[in-house]
Write a protein that holds these residues in place. Structure first.
Motif, mmCIF file in Angstrom:
data_model
loop_
_atom_site.group_PDB
_atom_site.id
_atom_site.type_symbol
_atom_site.label_atom_id
_atom_site.label_comp_id
_atom_site.label_asym_id
_atom_site.label_seq_id
_atom_site.Cartn_x
_atom_site.Cartn_y
_atom_site.Cartn_z
ATOM 1 N N ARG A 113 38.654 -2.104 18.100
ATOM 2 C CA ARG A 113 38.193 -3.436 18.183
ATOM 3 C C ARG A 113 36.969 -3.731 19.225
ATOM 4 N NH1 ARG A 113 38.895 -8.734 16.377
ATOM 5 N NH2 ARG A 113 38.775 -10.358 18.030
ATOM 6 N N PRO A 114 36.943 -3.260 20.365
ATOM 7 C CA PRO A 114 35.975 -3.564 21.211
ATOM 8 C C PRO A 114 34.642 -3.004 20.732
ATOM 9 C CG PRO A 114 37.784 -2.788 22.331
ATOM 10 C CD PRO A 114 38.182 -2.628 21.279
ATOM 11 N N GLN A 115 34.563 -1.781 20.134
ATOM 12 C CA GLN A 115 33.249 -1.294 19.774
ATOM 13 C C GLN A 115 32.970 -2.263 18.629
ATOM 14 O OE1 GLN A 115 32.602 2.780 19.285
ATOM 15 N NE2 GLN A 115 30.729 2.374 18.247
ATOM 16 N N ALA A 116 33.842 -2.859 17.957
ATOM 17 C CA ALA A 116 33.604 -3.394 16.467
ATOM 18 C C ALA A 116 32.760 -4.830 17.000
ATOM 19 C CB ALA A 116 34.797 -3.523 15.627
ATOM 20 N N LEU A 117 33.603 -5.246 18.147
ATOM 21 C CA LEU A 117 32.889 -6.540 18.432
ATOM 22 C C LEU A 117 31.510 -6.549 19.066
ATOM 23 C CD1 LEU A 117 36.061 -7.942 20.209
ATOM 24 C CD2 LEU A 117 35.305 -8.593 17.864
ATOM 25 N N SER A 135 36.055 -7.010 25.118
ATOM 26 C CA SER A 135 37.337 -6.609 25.330
ATOM 27 C C SER A 135 37.955 -6.823 23.862
ATOM 28 C CB SER A 135 38.082 -7.522 26.249
ATOM 29 O OG SER A 135 39.453 -7.280 26.209
ATOM 30 N N ALA A 136 39.022 -5.986 23.503
ATOM 31 C CA ALA A 136 39.809 -6.179 22.139
ATOM 32 C C ALA A 136 40.457 -7.519 22.360
ATOM 33 C CB ALA A 136 40.803 -5.075 22.228
ATOM 34 N N ALA A 137 40.697 -8.206 23.789
ATOM 35 C CA ALA A 137 41.478 -9.405 23.713
ATOM 36 C C ALA A 137 40.591 -10.620 23.363
ATOM 37 C CB ALA A 137 41.950 -9.445 25.134
ATOM 38 N N LEU A 138 39.308 -10.380 23.283
ATOM 39 C CA LEU A 138 38.607 -11.653 22.925
ATOM 40 C C LEU A 138 38.842 -12.107 21.549
ATOM 41 C CD1 LEU A 138 34.954 -10.313 24.389
ATOM 42 C CD2 LEU A 138 36.478 -12.389 24.986
ATOM 43 N N SER A 139 39.061 -13.383 21.356
ATOM 44 C CA SER A 139 38.894 -13.843 20.127
ATOM 45 C C SER A 139 37.716 -14.067 19.035
ATOM 46 C CB SER A 139 39.816 -15.481 20.378
ATOM 47 O OG SER A 139 38.477 -16.134 20.750
#
Ligand SMILES: Cc1ncc(COP(=O)(O)O)c(C=O)c1O
Length: 399
Positions: free
Chosen positions: A309-313, A375-379
């Motif tokens: 997720r972090p790189q995808a974001l 961060s993966a934790a970002l919505s």
């Protein structure tokens, strides 16, 4: 706390060596301020993986290396709490003095298994790890060839070793090859040093090409994967699949804990246990940090979608801003002058996001930037807001 000693005077008298030390510090700080390079520590309280308060304001944090949000994961926190309750808060002394803590021994075994290595050694930080590893493995008759943009702790380890050091142009395996071809024969041993993911640019090293170069010259390749573990190659890191005899990394970024590690063949680890001075002469990792890293590593192994997720974001943000597709969760927005980067940070903060201005000497002169890390934790909503905020900031700061 009451003290029986009188309080020290705040301003030392002339002639007191503290006066010249104080004047030296003040001169240096004034010089840094004049060049827009003075850094200030700003009190910031983390409310969760992506929310902080600073100066009484709530901000979304897009400057942290807690890429997976694990520093605030209840499973990781519970593991650290249980270890602290069971074993105390500190290791008490160097591991060679007080003995090996079972949490640390287990962590080393798990790191080695995860990285497909024979053994691992954990240090009190990633910085300490690189200082210790490089200076233990290289000495005066040796050669070190290092990426120009490698992290400061690799450069400092190289300097500490006393070896002859040559820098190769960033990510240029052919340049590394040329330097080794020119200088290898005069040296007893050679080390080839690079980051796996570069912390300030977010690009990845050509690890497979560097491994071939190293093999051709009998050089020992060290890849510092501080920013790769947990977030690239399904969490396995940037060196995945290549022959990397020294796979170094940190517990303090995607694993949300504290400490550094290196994975290598067992005799190499045993040599480092004996000769890496930042290991031998430093207090062992706190049991709670080891336990937190173990819990986080288990999550990395079990949740590849979280690791992606972090790189995808970052890719989503880069596309929206017309930036090159990122290789990692780190997105540099290069602005040039120090003041431009500081202004951009302030403008982003005014819009509710904490993204940090990075200035020389951390990055080369003329390349001050906003360093955004996702961060993966970002919505998804927070990322959409970030895109709007960055668009406005970039327009305002005239990029
Ligand atoms: C590439 C790289 N290596 C090593 C370190 C040092 O790791 P630690 O923060 O665990 O000391 C950092 C930290 O910023 C880093 O970016």
């Amino acid at each position: 706390m009451p003290s029986s000693r009188p309080a020290a005077p705040i301003v030392p008298a002339a002639g007191d060596p503290r006066a010249s030390l104080r004047a030296h510090a003040e001169d240096k700080l004034a010089d840094l301020a004049a060049r827009d390079r003075r850094r200030l520590a700003v009190e910031t309280r983390a409310l969760d993986a992506v929310t902080v308060t600073r100066g009484g304001r709530r901000l979304v944090n897009v400057s942290s290396n807690d890429y997976l949000g694990l520093a605030h994961d209840p499973r990781v926190i519970a593991a650290a709490q249980a270890a602290a309750a069971a074993h105390g808060t500190g290791a008490g002394a160097s591991r060679l003095i007080t003995g090996e803590h079972p949490e640390v021994v287990a962590l080393e075994a798990e790191l080695a298994a995860f990285k497909g290595a024979e053994a691992a050694l954990v240090f009190s930080s990633g910085y300490a790890a690189n200082l210790g590893i490089v200076s233990a493995l290289a000495g005066r008759s040796d050669l070190i060839v290092i990426d120009d943009l490698a992290h400061n702790c690799l450069h400092m380890g190289a300097r500490l070793s006393g070896a002859t050091v040559h820098r190769f142009a960033h990510n240029d395996a052919a340049c590394a090859h040329d330097l080794l071809a020119r200088h290898r024969s005069g040296a007893r041993h050679a080390l080839l040093l690079t980051d796996g993911v570069f912390s300030m640019d977010g690009d990845r090293a050509p690890v497979a090409a560097l491994a071939r170069v190293a093999a051709a010259h009998d050089a020992w390749l060290l890849v510092d994967d501080a920013h790769g573990l947990g977030v690239v190659a399904a969490g396995h890191g940037a060196g995945e699949g290549a022959c990397v005899p020294l796979a170094m990394g940190t517990l303090s970024k995607a694993l949300g804990s504290q400490g550094g590690y290196v994975c290598a063949d067992r005799p190499v680890i045993e040599l480092l246990r004996n000769r890496a001075r930042s290991f031998v002469y430093s207090t062992g990792l706190a049991p709670a940090s080891a336990a937190a890293a173990r819990a986080a590593l288990a999550i990395v192994a079990a949740e590849p979608e979280r690791c992606a997720r972090p790189q995808a974001l970052a890719a989503r943000v880069a596309e929206a801003l017309d930036l090159p597709a990122p290789d990692s969760p780190v997105l540099p927005i290069v602005l040039g002058a120090e003041q431009a980067a500081l202004d951009a940070q302030a403008a982003l903060e005014a819009r509710g996001y904490l993204g940090v201005a990075v200035r020389p000497p951390t990055v080369p002169p003329g390349t001050a930037r906003l360093r955004i890390s996702l961060s993966a934790a970002l919505s998804d909503a927070a990322v959409a807001g970030l895109i709007d905020a960055l668009r406005a900031v970039v327009a305002e700061t005239g990029r």
